[in-house]
Design an enzyme around this catalytic site. Structure first.
Site, mmCIF file in Angstrom:
data_model
loop_
_atom_site.group_PDB
_atom_site.id
_atom_site.type_symbol
_atom_site.label_atom_id
_atom_site.label_comp_id
_atom_site.label_asym_id
_atom_site.label_seq_id
_atom_site.Cartn_x
_atom_site.Cartn_y
_atom_site.Cartn_z
ATOM 1 N N GLU A 135 -16.294 21.908 -18.312
ATOM 2 C CA GLU A 135 -16.594 20.544 -18.764
ATOM 3 C C GLU A 135 -15.910 19.504 -17.879
ATOM 4 O OE1 GLU A 135 -16.860 20.354 -23.416
ATOM 5 O OE2 GLU A 135 -15.428 21.890 -22.828
ATOM 6 N N SER A 139 -8.920 24.584 -30.241
ATOM 7 C CA SER A 139 -9.020 23.318 -30.957
ATOM 8 C C SER A 139 -7.837 23.195 -31.907
ATOM 9 C CB SER A 139 -10.331 23.284 -31.740
ATOM 10 O OG SER A 139 -10.229 22.394 -32.838
ATOM 11 N N SER A 195 0.816 -1.214 0.000
ATOM 12 C CA SER A 195 0.000 0.000 0.000
ATOM 13 C C SER A 195 0.849 1.264 0.000
ATOM 14 C CB SER A 195 -0.955 0.020 1.201
ATOM 15 O OG SER A 195 -0.216 -0.006 2.408
ATOM 16 N N ASN A 239 -12.872 26.707 -26.052
ATOM 17 C CA ASN A 239 -13.712 25.738 -25.346
ATOM 18 C C ASN A 239 -13.701 25.932 -23.827
ATOM 19 O OD1 ASN A 239 -14.401 24.429 -27.770
ATOM 20 N ND2 ASN A 239 -12.481 23.272 -27.729
ATOM 21 N N THR A 260 -37.595 27.809 -15.851
ATOM 22 C CA THR A 260 -38.026 26.538 -15.279
ATOM 23 C C THR A 260 -38.182 25.622 -16.490
ATOM 24 O OG1 THR A 260 -40.376 27.078 -15.449
ATOM 25 C CG2 THR A 260 -39.312 27.616 -13.350
ATOM 26 N N HIS A 261 -37.872 24.372 -16.344
ATOM 27 C CA HIS A 261 -37.892 23.422 -17.470
ATOM 28 C C HIS A 261 -36.988 23.879 -18.611
ATOM 29 C CE1 HIS A 261 -41.606 21.840 -15.553
ATOM 30 N NE2 HIS A 261 -41.878 23.135 -15.385
ATOM 31 N N GLN A 313 -7.921 -1.441 3.467
ATOM 32 C CA GLN A 313 -6.774 -0.779 2.839
ATOM 33 C C GLN A 313 -7.212 -0.085 1.537
ATOM 34 O OE1 GLN A 313 -2.765 -2.435 3.086
ATOM 35 N NE2 GLN A 313 -2.873 -2.821 0.885
ATOM 36 N N LYS A 334 -8.276 4.056 0.838
ATOM 37 C CA LYS A 334 -7.445 5.248 0.629
ATOM 38 C C LYS A 334 -7.519 5.826 -0.771
ATOM 39 C CE LYS A 334 -4.804 3.507 4.199
ATOM 40 N NZ LYS A 334 -5.838 2.447 4.109
ATOM 41 N N ASN A 361 -3.534 -1.344 12.941
ATOM 42 C CA ASN A 361 -4.966 -1.101 12.743
ATOM 43 C C ASN A 361 -5.431 0.207 13.392
ATOM 44 O OD1 ASN A 361 -4.785 -3.556 11.534
ATOM 45 N ND2 ASN A 361 -5.978 -4.689 13.064
ATOM 46 N N LYS A 406 -12.300 28.071 -32.316
ATOM 47 C CA LYS A 406 -12.832 27.528 -31.060
ATOM 48 C C LYS A 406 -12.173 28.083 -29.801
ATOM 49 C CE LYS A 406 -15.493 24.507 -30.604
ATOM 50 N NZ LYS A 406 -15.554 23.097 -30.948
ATOM 51 N N TYR A 432 -11.189 -4.997 12.130
ATOM 52 C CA TYR A 432 -10.410 -4.617 10.943
ATOM 53 C C TYR A 432 -10.381 -5.756 9.926
ATOM 54 C CZ TYR A 432 -6.624 -3.300 7.846
ATOM 55 O OH TYR A 432 -5.900 -2.994 6.717
HETATM 56 N N1 ARG Z 1 -2.127 -0.796 5.148
HETATM 57 C C1 ARG Z 1 -3.159 -1.111 6.077
HETATM 58 C C2 ARG Z 1 -4.431 -0.342 5.749
HETATM 59 O O1 ARG Z 1 -4.346 0.571 5.053
HETATM 60 C C3 ARG Z 1 -2.712 -0.767 7.440
HETATM 61 C C4 ARG Z 1 -3.273 -1.671 8.480
HETATM 62 C C5 ARG Z 1 -2.737 -3.047 8.266
HETATM 63 N N2 ARG Z 1 -3.084 -3.947 9.311
HETATM 64 C C6 ARG Z 1 -2.822 -5.200 9.204
HETATM 65 N N3 ARG Z 1 -3.140 -5.965 10.173
HETATM 66 N N4 ARG Z 1 -2.261 -5.734 8.148
HETATM 67 O O2 ARG Z 1 -5.498 -0.686 6.189
#
Ligand code: ARG
Length: 465
Positions: free
Chosen positions: A290, A277, A23, A285, A155-156, A322, A325, A110, A283, A317
């Protein structure tokens, strides 16, 4: 790959599995928060006597130095670490030796990751709030000068009744005001401490969670360790806020795109926020608008990802988490790109009052006013509605607007119009039409001035520190 575990493993992890498990590629952005949490934890380990005070001081000084070095870029996170927690601990061990191994006493990744994300998001809330306030200010700057600029209200997507431009712009101000309320609420709920929950069940060490809570600026300790490590409501709260904010920006974007077409021609966008463009030389844009509209889709996707991620998870947990994120960071990054880009687009835009006024010609948007006039002369509204319907039909057939009617023609539609045809004709101008809507929150220039003052006071009283 460097890991914080492995004592009871004989064989190395499969390379593919290491890639799946890794991660660091995305959680590396949490290193500041990770170190901050560790400093509070290490301090507490010393003051509670769980480790020697001297050891605690060594850890804290080592972490602070590491923070400084990472900030300056004289050291970088090791790329072969499993996650941000491992990366920080590996660097600390390189510098301090064996004592670094004491940092993880009475702590689990955790409760550590839950703390890191909350700290990170708390900082994000401040930055996003500031951006939203700046966007509100940009709207107010235009609103301040457009109290008399009349345009068709819809409206509409059909011309309905004329409004003034300040009124229209202030509608977006209030949307963003609610967004900031939601953000504030998100921040309030996320500012609680998970650290000290351990892996899930708490710890036998005599930790002091209150001390850590105060050191990290949280408002309270999360009372249930299972909940502390497995709750991601705060991330869902944030992305919900982000999704609704994007809805608002996307609606504004849609109007900018429409208004920027030659058919409307109500807005002129600055060169710095438009693109050309490669084939069509003429153009210009409205790409920012957008992209704001388009990127709204990815934030909705982030929200759906996180909701789906969490919905089937048993306590406490699970590694699935993970995956929280990337959608969260994506929403943060998207907001922090789109809000300032839209602010610049609005701030540099020029409104075309002449074109807006021209658009009200022949659009029948003052028909309600003629009906209201008949009501004032004593006719029930339903009957007035029918009379004016006939007037509109007459004009449509002759391809003229209400404002083109002459006195003698108008007088033929009702004895009540015959009485004072001049007065009846006068209500048909868009200026008198907007001026008449004096109700609180209505479009009469003076009502909008009052609303503007309210908005200004609101922005001042909610100014980010
Ligand atoms: N990289 C983990 C997460 O984002 C951190 C916690 C990991 N805990 C574990 N017991 N492997 O959730």
């Amino acid at each position: 790959m460097r890991k914080l575990w492995g004592g009871h493993f004989d064989e190395p992890t499969d390379v593919l599995i290491e890639r799946l498990n890794n991660s660091l590629v995305f959680d590396s952005r949490l290193w500041r928060e990770d170190i901050r949490g560790s400093i509070a934890h290490a301090t507490m380990l010393g003051s509670t006597g769980i480790i020697e005070v001297g050891e605690s001081q060594t850890l804290v000084a080592g972490l602070a130095k590491l923070e400084a070095d990472l900030s300056e870029g004289t050291v970088t996170l090791p790329e072969d670490a499993e996650d941000v927690h491992t990366a920080v601990e590996v660097l600390l061990r390189d510098r301090l030796g064996a004592v670094a191994g004491k940092l993880h006493t009475a702590r689990s990744r955790n409760d550590q990751i839950a703390t890191d994300i909350r700290l990170y998001l708390r900082g994000v809330c401040e930055v996003v709030d500031r951006e939203l306030a700046l966007m509100q200010e940009a709207l107010l700057v235009h609103a301040e000068t457009e109290f008399e600029t009349v345009l068709p209200g819809f409206t509409h997507l059909q011309h309905a009744q004329p409004v003034v431009l300040s009124h229209h712009l202030l509608a977006y101000f209030w949307m963003l005001d609610r967004d900031r309320e939601r953000l504030n609420d998100t921040r309030r709920r996320l500012n609680r401490l998970p650290l000290g929950a351990g892996a899930l069940a708490g710890t036998g060490f005599p930790i002091d969670r209150e001390q850590v809570c105060i050191a990290l600026g949280f408002d309270a300790v999360i009372p249930n360790s299972l909940d502390a490590v497995s709750d991601r409501d705060f991330a869902i709260d944030f992305i919900s806020f982000a999704a609704i904010t994007m809805v608002h920006l996307s609606r504004l974007a849609e109007e900018i795109i429409l208004w920027n077409t030659p058919e409307f021609g109500w807005i002129t966008l600055h060169d710095s926020v438009t693109t050309g463009s490669s084939i069509m030389p003429q153009k210009k844009n409205p790409d920012v608008a957008e992209l704001a509209r388009g990127k709204t889709g990815r934030v909705f996707g982030d929200l759906m990802s996180l909701l789906t991620l969490m919905k089937g998870l048993p306590l406490a947990y699970n590694k699935d988490m993970q995956e929280d994120k990337e959608p969260l960071f994506d929403s943060v990054d998207t907001l922090l790109l789109v809000i300032p880009a839209m602010r610049k687009t609005v701030a540099t835009a020029k409104f075309r009052a002449d074109r807006m006024l021209a658009a009200t010609r022949g659009d029948f948007s003052t028909a309600t006013d003629l009906a209201d006039y008949l009501v004032q002369q004593g006719l029930p509204f339903r009957d007035a509605h029918t009379v004016v319907g006939k007037v509109v039909q007459h004009c449509t057939e002759r391809r003229i607007g209400l404002e083109d009617l002459d006195e003698s023609t108008l007088a033929t539609f009702s004895p009540l119009l015959e009485r004072d045809t001049k007065a009846a004709l006068a209500v048909l101008t868009v200026q008198s039409c907007v001026a008449a809507r004096t109700s609180q929150g209505g479009t009469a220039p003076n009502s909008v001035r009052a609303q503007y003052q309210l908005a200004k006071a609101r922005l001042e009283s909610s100014a980010p520190q």
